[in-house]
Design an enzyme around this catalytic site. Structure first.
Site, PDB file in Angstrom:
ATOM      1  CE1 TYR A  76     -96.915  13.989  31.860  1.00 53.86           C
ATOM      2  CE2 TYR A  76     -94.958  12.721  31.296  1.00 53.86           C
ATOM      3  CZ  TYR A  76     -95.574  13.942  31.522  1.00 53.86           C
ATOM      4  OH  TYR A  76     -94.863  15.111  31.378  1.00 53.86           O
ATOM      5  CE  LYS A 134     -97.243  16.945  28.820  1.00 55.42           C
ATOM      6  NZ  LYS A 134     -97.510  18.327  29.289  1.00 55.42           N
TER       7      LYS A 134
END
Length: 328
Positions: free
Chosen positions: A138, A142
């Site tokens: 993640y 990102k």
């Protein structure tokens, strides 16, 4: 004002959609949850069932819009890199391209402070502090997504980004709803010494920040801002407060950070051997978040955006608990 919100069926996107609609904005809600889209449509908003990883259709959806709020993401601490890459990087790339092609007035992008953390305590982190190696798929994707946003800005897109920390409030599906069942069963131990301090952010304060970004001055374009409640708290004291309100016993058994982290590492290894495995019951990311100090510096958001958290953590928790009791 005409606006489209990606991820409008999520926690933040839904709260933003409802706030903007209440203010008289012409809101188009884009998401992948049909039931929640139908609910937003029943409340008077335009709803589009769409997948931002598929570029086809985004141009038509973005045509005629003025402000795009990009809230969609895959935020789980577990899963394959490819799934995160498609949702967070390719999805953001498609959104940025659609903004450029449709001459969108402004893009407001929701990133994450997960970029800052490295399994240790970090306090008063500023936006321009050095970034460690990403701790999860993640965080990694990102970070790559922020690079896509930066490319858009370099190509003339007016964009402002935020990194909101640990959102909670009515409609929360991530933080307290995952803790409460374990508190009820008495199976949640205190991870670490129980004295660690963290930042949380009440959902409507984040919505306030997004609205400020939509109308912020030119000097904010291309920048990224930390958003929190600005009142670091001892997370385990807050958990005791929630237990008292719900009539559950306080967690009492302590597990050291080292022991918990070792157990999480072992579980992650075992689960990684299982094809399409669910998230382990304990991950190194969750252990770190519950055992270490994690706070952000929000002085830039205050100075540049005029951001001031209006709802305290205590009031936000009261509102959440009222909602929880009514809905569970």
């Amino acid at each position: 004002m005409k606006t489209l919100i990606t991820g409008a069926t999520g926690f933040l996107g839904g709260a933003l959609a409802r706030r903007l609609h209440s203010l008289g904005w012409d809101v188009t809600a884009l998401g992948r949850n049909p039931a929640k889209l139908n609910q937003l449509e029943d409340e008077g908003m335009h709803a589009l069932h769409s997948d931002i990883t598929k570029k086809d259709g985004l141009n038509a959806a973005f045509n005629g819009q003025e402000i795009i709020f990009h809230c969609a993401a895959l935020p789980s601490p577990w899963g394959s890199f490819e799934k995160f890459y498609q949702a967070n990087v390719i999805g953001t790339r498609n959104v940025v391209q659609a903004c450029l092609e449709n001459k969108i007035k402004r893009l407001v992008y929701v990133s994450t402070p997960s970029l800052y953390f490295d399994y240790g305590s970090r306090t008063n982190v500023k936006e321009n502090d050095p970034l460690p190696e990403p701790i999860s798929h993640y965080a990694h994707t990102k970070r790559l997504a922020e690079e896509e946003v930066d490319k858009g800005f370099a190509n003339g897109l007016a964009v402002v980004s935020i990194r909101p920390r640990a959102l909670f409030g009515e409609g929360d599906t991530v933080i307290f709803p995952r803790l409460i069942p374990r508190l009820k069963s008495g199976r949640l131990p205190i991870l670490g010494d129980g004295e660690n301090v963290v930042d949380l952010t009440y959902i409507q304060n984040v919505v306030d920040a997004l609205l400020l970004c939509a109308e912020s001055p030119v000097n904010t374009l291309g920048k990224t801002y930390n958003i929190t409640n600005g009142e670091p708290i001892k997370i385990w004291k807050l958990i005791e407060r929630i237990c008292d309100e719900l009539g559950y016993p306080h967690p009492s058994r302590k597990v050291s950070y080292k022991t918990a982290n070792t157990a999480a590492s072992a579980l992650e290894f075992l689960y990684s051997l299982i094809p399409y495995s669910p998230e382990p019951p304990l991950t190194r990311v969750s252990v770190s978040m519950m055992a270490n100090n994690t706070t952000l510096d929000i002085s830039a958001a205050k100075a540049d955006l005029g951001y001031q958290p209006k709802v305290s953590v205590e009031e936000g928790v009261q509102r959440f608990l009222k909602w929880w009791k009514e809905n569970n």
